[in-house]
Design a protein around this motif. Structure first.
Motif, PDB file in Angstrom:
ATOM      1  N   ASP A  91      17.248   1.677 -10.385  1.00 15.31           N
ATOM      2  CA  ASP A  91      17.813   1.893  -9.395  1.00 15.31           C
ATOM      3  C   ASP A  91      16.777   2.959  -8.575  1.00 15.31           C
ATOM      4  O   ASP A  91      16.695   4.128  -8.570  1.00 15.31           O
ATOM      5  CB  ASP A  91      19.101   2.641  -9.598  1.00 15.31           C
ATOM      6  CG  ASP A  91      19.817   2.919  -8.256  1.00 15.31           C
ATOM      7  OD1 ASP A  91      19.845   2.445  -7.041  1.00 15.31           O
ATOM      8  OD2 ASP A  91      20.936   4.010  -8.180  1.00 15.31           O
ATOM      9  N   SER A  92      16.096   2.257  -7.557  1.00 16.01           N
ATOM     10  CA  SER A  92      14.869   2.935  -6.871  1.00 16.01           C
ATOM     11  C   SER A  92      14.563   2.285  -5.507  1.00 16.01           C
ATOM     12  O   SER A  92      14.231   1.261  -5.862  1.00 16.01           O
ATOM     13  CB  SER A  92      13.733   3.371  -7.739  1.00 16.01           C
ATOM     14  OG  SER A  92      12.849   3.732  -7.165  1.00 16.01           O
ATOM     15  N   ASP A  93      14.620   3.016  -4.645  1.00 14.01           N
ATOM     16  CA  ASP A  93      14.069   2.452  -3.215  1.00 14.01           C
ATOM     17  C   ASP A  93      12.688   2.199  -3.528  1.00 14.01           C
ATOM     18  O   ASP A  93      11.972   1.222  -2.813  1.00 14.01           O
ATOM     19  CB  ASP A  93      14.349   3.313  -2.169  1.00 14.01           C
ATOM     20  CG  ASP A  93      15.979   3.493  -1.829  1.00 14.01           C
ATOM     21  OD1 ASP A  93      16.548   2.573  -2.143  1.00 14.01           O
ATOM     22  OD2 ASP A  93      16.243   4.374  -1.054  1.00 14.01           O
ATOM     23  N   ILE A  94      11.855   2.911  -3.952  1.00 14.32           N
ATOM     24  CA  ILE A  94      10.407   2.762  -4.227  1.00 14.32           C
ATOM     25  C   ILE A  94       9.932   1.780  -4.847  1.00 14.32           C
ATOM     26  O   ILE A  94       9.165   0.765  -4.588  1.00 14.32           O
ATOM     27  CB  ILE A  94       9.576   4.229  -4.753  1.00 14.32           C
ATOM     28  CG1 ILE A  94       7.958   3.883  -4.379  1.00 14.32           C
ATOM     29  CG2 ILE A  94       9.771   4.361  -5.993  1.00 14.32           C
ATOM     30  CD1 ILE A  94       7.547   3.541  -2.806  1.00 14.32           C
ATOM     31  N   LYS A  96      11.893  -1.103  -5.125  1.00 14.56           N
ATOM     32  CA  LYS A  96      12.313  -2.087  -4.080  1.00 14.56           C
ATOM     33  C   LYS A  96      11.134  -2.378  -3.058  1.00 14.56           C
ATOM     34  O   LYS A  96      10.903  -3.603  -2.892  1.00 14.56           O
ATOM     35  CB  LYS A  96      13.648  -1.697  -3.491  1.00 14.56           C
ATOM     36  CG  LYS A  96      14.738  -1.896  -4.384  1.00 14.56           C
ATOM     37  CD  LYS A  96      16.281  -1.361  -3.554  1.00 14.56           C
ATOM     38  CE  LYS A  96      17.076  -1.343  -4.725  1.00 14.56           C
ATOM     39  NZ  LYS A  96      18.357  -0.789  -4.437  1.00 14.56           N
ATOM     40  N   LYS A  97      10.610  -1.307  -2.449  1.00 15.33           N
ATOM     41  CA  LYS A  97       9.600  -1.304  -1.762  1.00 15.33           C
ATOM     42  C   LYS A  97       8.229  -2.035  -2.446  1.00 15.33           C
ATOM     43  O   LYS A  97       7.663  -2.776  -1.753  1.00 15.33           O
ATOM     44  CB  LYS A  97       9.272  -0.082  -1.178  1.00 15.33           C
ATOM     45  CG  LYS A  97       7.986   0.030  -0.276  1.00 15.33           C
ATOM     46  CD  LYS A  97       7.683   1.117   0.317  1.00 15.33           C
ATOM     47  CE  LYS A  97       6.467   1.372   1.074  1.00 15.33           C
ATOM     48  NZ  LYS A  97       6.305   2.789   1.624  1.00 15.33           N
ATOM     49  N   SER A  99       8.136  -3.854  -4.924  1.00 19.73           N
ATOM     50  CA  SER A  99       8.448  -5.289  -5.336  1.00 19.73           C
ATOM     51  C   SER A  99       8.347  -6.209  -3.986  1.00 19.73           C
ATOM     52  O   SER A  99       7.951  -7.348  -4.234  1.00 19.73           O
ATOM     53  CB  SER A  99       9.800  -5.496  -5.982  1.00 19.73           C
ATOM     54  OG  SER A  99      10.276  -6.786  -6.489  1.00 19.73           O
ATOM     55  N   GLN A 135       5.668   9.189  -5.393  1.00 17.02           N
ATOM     56  CA  GLN A 135       7.130   8.914  -5.529  1.00 17.02           C
ATOM     57  C   GLN A 135       6.995   8.277  -6.859  1.00 17.02           C
ATOM     58  O   GLN A 135       6.209   8.021  -7.598  1.00 17.02           O
ATOM     59  CB  GLN A 135       7.400   7.842  -4.539  1.00 17.02           C
ATOM     60  CG  GLN A 135       7.412   8.302  -3.007  1.00 17.02           C
ATOM     61  CD  GLN A 135       7.655   7.235  -2.009  1.00 17.02           C
ATOM     62  OE1 GLN A 135       7.443   6.152  -2.246  1.00 17.02           O
ATOM     63  NE2 GLN A 135       8.557   7.711  -1.178  1.00 17.02           N
ATOM     64  N   PHE A 137       9.607   6.362  -9.831  1.00 19.71           N
ATOM     65  CA  PHE A 137      10.607   5.411 -10.188  1.00 19.71           C
ATOM     66  C   PHE A 137      10.777   5.175 -11.997  1.00 19.71           C
ATOM     67  O   PHE A 137       9.697   5.614 -12.592  1.00 19.71           O
ATOM     68  CB  PHE A 137      10.659   3.894  -9.471  1.00 19.71           C
ATOM     69  CG  PHE A 137       9.555   2.990  -9.936  1.00 19.71           C
ATOM     70  CD1 PHE A 137       9.593   2.278 -11.111  1.00 19.71           C
ATOM     71  CD2 PHE A 137       8.245   3.000  -9.351  1.00 19.71           C
ATOM     72  CE1 PHE A 137       8.502   1.415 -11.600  1.00 19.71           C
ATOM     73  CE2 PHE A 137       7.267   2.218  -9.656  1.00 19.71           C
ATOM     74  CZ  PHE A 137       7.437   1.357 -10.765  1.00 19.71           C
TER      75      PHE A 137
END
Length: 155
Positions: A91-94, A96-97, A99, A135, A137
């Motif tokens: 569960d991480s925005d970084i 997702k970025k 990927s 950052q 993750f």
């Protein structure tokens, strides 16, 4: 990150404390060796993802993830590391970025691995990443495998 923090990556520790980070991480691995799957322990002890670049990230199915990282340098040579995680939770925005950047083949050369660490996490295991620009993750998982092969360059 539990060991290789942003302060460590930025070189904010005096040399003695910086050396203690590695010692503490290796000690944690040794203390948990009997609880870690053999592949997790071997990876954590023998593979250095520092300065690595993400080449590919893909879900094999809903809960299994495969990543390919290119790492190394001119002195040691370069490697392509294939990582497989089973029963993952992320569960991480970084993440997702990263990927998305890999899927679209954009910006991935700008997202560099500064440090990573394997550890126990609840009933499973965790692989934490610190990436530039500072950052973090983590990938929680129940199973893990990896392969490494030599390649000619990081690109």
């Amino acid at each position: 990150m539990k060991f290789f923090t942003v302060q460590w990556a930025k070189g904010e520790f005096p040399p003695k404390k910086e050396a203690e980070v590695f010692t503490n991480y290796l000690q944690n691995l040794e203390e948990n060796k009997s609880k870690l799957p053999e592949k997790v322990f071997l990876f954590a002890r023998n593979i250095n993802l520092h300065d690595g670049l993400f080449k590919q990230i893909r879900y094999v199915d809903e809960s299994n993830l495969q990543m390919t990282v290119i790492c190394g340098d001119l002195q040691r040579g370069y490697s392509e590391i294939s990582l497989k995680y089973f029963s993952v939770s992320i569960d991480s925005d970084i993440f997702k970025k990263i990927s998305l950047a890999c899927r679209k083949d954009i910006l991935k050369d700008k997202i560099e691995i500064l440090g990573d660490e394997m550890d126990l996490s609840g009933a499973g295991f965790i692989h934490r990443f610190l990436v530039y620009p500072y950052q973090e993750f983590a990938i929680c998982f129940s199973g893990f495998d990896f392969t490494s092969k030599s390649i000619n360059s990081r690109r």
